[in-house]
Design a protein around this motif. Structure first.
Motif, PDB file in Angstrom:
ATOM      1  N   ARG A   5       0.833  -1.211   0.000  1.00 57.47           N
ATOM      2  CA  ARG A   5       0.000   0.000   0.000  1.00 57.47           C
ATOM      3  C   ARG A   5       0.859   1.249   0.000  1.00 57.47           C
ATOM      4  N   VAL A   6       1.915   1.228   0.821  1.00 58.38           N
ATOM      5  CA  VAL A   6       2.809   2.388   0.885  1.00 58.38           C
ATOM      6  C   VAL A   6       3.490   2.595  -0.458  1.00 58.38           C
ATOM      7  N   LEU A   7       3.948   1.503  -1.059  1.00 58.89           N
ATOM      8  CA  LEU A   7       4.604   1.596  -2.358  1.00 58.89           C
ATOM      9  C   LEU A   7       3.660   2.155  -3.413  1.00 58.89           C
ATOM     10  N   LEU A   8       2.433   1.649  -3.455  1.00 60.53           N
ATOM     11  CA  LEU A   8       1.473   2.126  -4.449  1.00 60.53           C
ATOM     12  C   LEU A   8       1.054   3.571  -4.189  1.00 60.53           C
ATOM     13  N   ALA A   9       0.916   3.944  -2.930  1.00 63.58           N
ATOM     14  CA  ALA A   9       0.576   5.335  -2.619  1.00 63.58           C
ATOM     15  C   ALA A   9       1.710   6.259  -3.057  1.00 63.58           C
ATOM     16  N   GLY A  10       2.954   5.846  -2.825  1.00 59.78           N
ATOM     17  CA  GLY A  10       4.106   6.630  -3.268  1.00 59.78           C
ATOM     18  C   GLY A  10       4.164   6.740  -4.773  1.00 59.78           C
ATOM     19  N   LEU A  11       3.871   5.631  -5.445  1.00 59.30           N
ATOM     20  CA  LEU A  11       3.837   5.625  -6.902  1.00 59.30           C
ATOM     21  C   LEU A  11       2.779   6.593  -7.422  1.00 59.30           C
ATOM     22  N   ALA A  12       1.610   6.538  -6.809  1.00 64.06           N
ATOM     23  CA  ALA A  12       0.519   7.424  -7.223  1.00 64.06           C
ATOM     24  C   ALA A  12       0.912   8.889  -7.037  1.00 64.06           C
ATOM     25  N   ALA A  13       1.508   9.192  -5.896  1.00 64.15           N
ATOM     26  CA  ALA A  13       1.933  10.572  -5.643  1.00 64.15           C
ATOM     27  C   ALA A  13       3.020  10.990  -6.624  1.00 64.15           C
ATOM     28  N   GLY A  14       3.927  10.074  -6.941  1.00 63.60           N
ATOM     29  CA  GLY A  14       4.999  10.374  -7.885  1.00 63.60           C
ATOM     30  C   GLY A  14       4.482  10.626  -9.287  1.00 63.60           C
ATOM     31  N   VAL A  15       3.412   9.961  -9.646  1.00 62.58           N
ATOM     32  CA  VAL A  15       2.811  10.164 -10.969  1.00 62.58           C
ATOM     33  C   VAL A  15       1.979  11.443 -10.978  1.00 62.58           C
ATOM     34  N   ALA A  16       1.267  11.694  -9.899  1.00 67.78           N
ATOM     35  CA  ALA A  16       0.358  12.830  -9.847  1.00 67.78           C
ATOM     36  C   ALA A  16       1.095  14.163  -9.745  1.00 67.78           C
ATOM     37  N   ALA A  17       2.145  14.223  -8.959  1.00 70.14           N
ATOM     38  CA  ALA A  17       2.826  15.490  -8.698  1.00 70.14           C
ATOM     39  C   ALA A  17       3.311  16.188  -9.970  1.00 70.14           C
ATOM     40  N   PRO A  18       4.038  15.497 -10.866  1.00 72.15           N
ATOM     41  CA  PRO A  18       4.485  16.202 -12.078  1.00 72.15           C
ATOM     42  C   PRO A  18       3.334  16.668 -12.957  1.00 72.15           C
ATOM     43  N   MET A  19       2.259  15.897 -12.987  1.00 67.01           N
ATOM     44  CA  MET A  19       1.113  16.296 -13.805  1.00 67.01           C
ATOM     45  C   MET A  19       0.496  17.581 -13.263  1.00 67.01           C
ATOM     46  N   LEU A  20       0.454  17.719 -11.951  1.00 66.91           N
ATOM     47  CA  LEU A  20      -0.163  18.898 -11.352  1.00 66.91           C
ATOM     48  C   LEU A  20       0.767  20.105 -11.361  1.00 66.91           C
ATOM     49  N   ALA A  21       2.064  19.865 -11.517  1.00 68.19           N
ATOM     50  CA  ALA A  21       3.039  20.949 -11.466  1.00 68.19           C
ATOM     51  C   ALA A  21       3.351  21.536 -12.845  1.00 68.19           C
ATOM     52  N   THR A  22       2.690  21.095 -13.878  1.00 71.09           N
ATOM     53  CA  THR A  22       2.965  21.617 -15.213  1.00 71.09           C
ATOM     54  C   THR A  22       2.523  23.073 -15.320  1.00 71.09           C
ATOM     55  N   GLY A  23       3.036  23.732 -16.315  1.00 68.94           N
ATOM     56  CA  GLY A  23       2.685  25.127 -16.533  1.00 68.94           C
ATOM     57  C   GLY A  23       1.431  25.291 -17.376  1.00 68.94           C
ATOM     58  N   ALA A  24       0.548  24.333 -17.358  1.00 73.70           N
ATOM     59  CA  ALA A  24      -0.680  24.381 -18.161  1.00 73.70           C
ATOM     60  C   ALA A  24      -1.594  25.483 -17.648  1.00 73.70           C
ATOM     61  N   SER A  25      -2.529  25.850 -18.470  1.00 77.29           N
ATOM     62  CA  SER A  25      -3.510  26.864 -18.074  1.00 77.29           C
ATOM     63  C   SER A  25      -4.314  26.353 -16.886  1.00 77.29           C
ATOM     64  N   GLN A  26      -4.984  27.253 -16.188  1.00 73.50           N
ATOM     65  CA  GLN A  26      -5.760  26.862 -15.011  1.00 73.50           C
ATOM     66  C   GLN A  26      -6.872  25.884 -15.368  1.00 73.50           C
ATOM     67  N   ALA A  27      -7.522  26.073 -16.483  1.00 77.06           N
ATOM     68  CA  ALA A  27      -8.601  25.167 -16.885  1.00 77.06           C
ATOM     69  C   ALA A  27      -8.056  23.776 -17.150  1.00 77.06           C
ATOM     70  N   ARG A  28      -6.958  23.708 -17.861  1.00 77.86           N
ATOM     71  CA  ARG A  28      -6.345  22.402 -18.140  1.00 77.86           C
ATOM     72  C   ARG A  28      -5.864  21.762 -16.852  1.00 77.86           C
TER      73      ARG A  28
END
Length: 62
Positions: A5-28
């Protein structure tokens, strides 16, 4: 099982963080945030239910 569970939660956070940190527009960014939230919820449910097939589908790139 706990370390999985810890490994998968870390994996999920590792995948999600870069996607949310992109310079995309607010709507995107909002759309991406919602999509990530849905995937994270699906991952959480699969972990809690011990659904190996769903976990495999959610963690394997196609």
């Amino acid at each position: 099982m706990g370390s999985r569970r810890v490994l998968l939660a870390g994996l999920a956070a590792g995948v999600a963080a870069p996607m949310l940190a992109t310079g995309a527009s607010q709507a995107r960014a909002a759309d991406e945030s919602e999509a990530v939230g849905r995937r994270l919820e699906a991952l959480r449910a699969a972990i809690v239910e011990g659904d190996a097939k769903a976990l495999d589908a959610l963690t394997t790139r196609s």
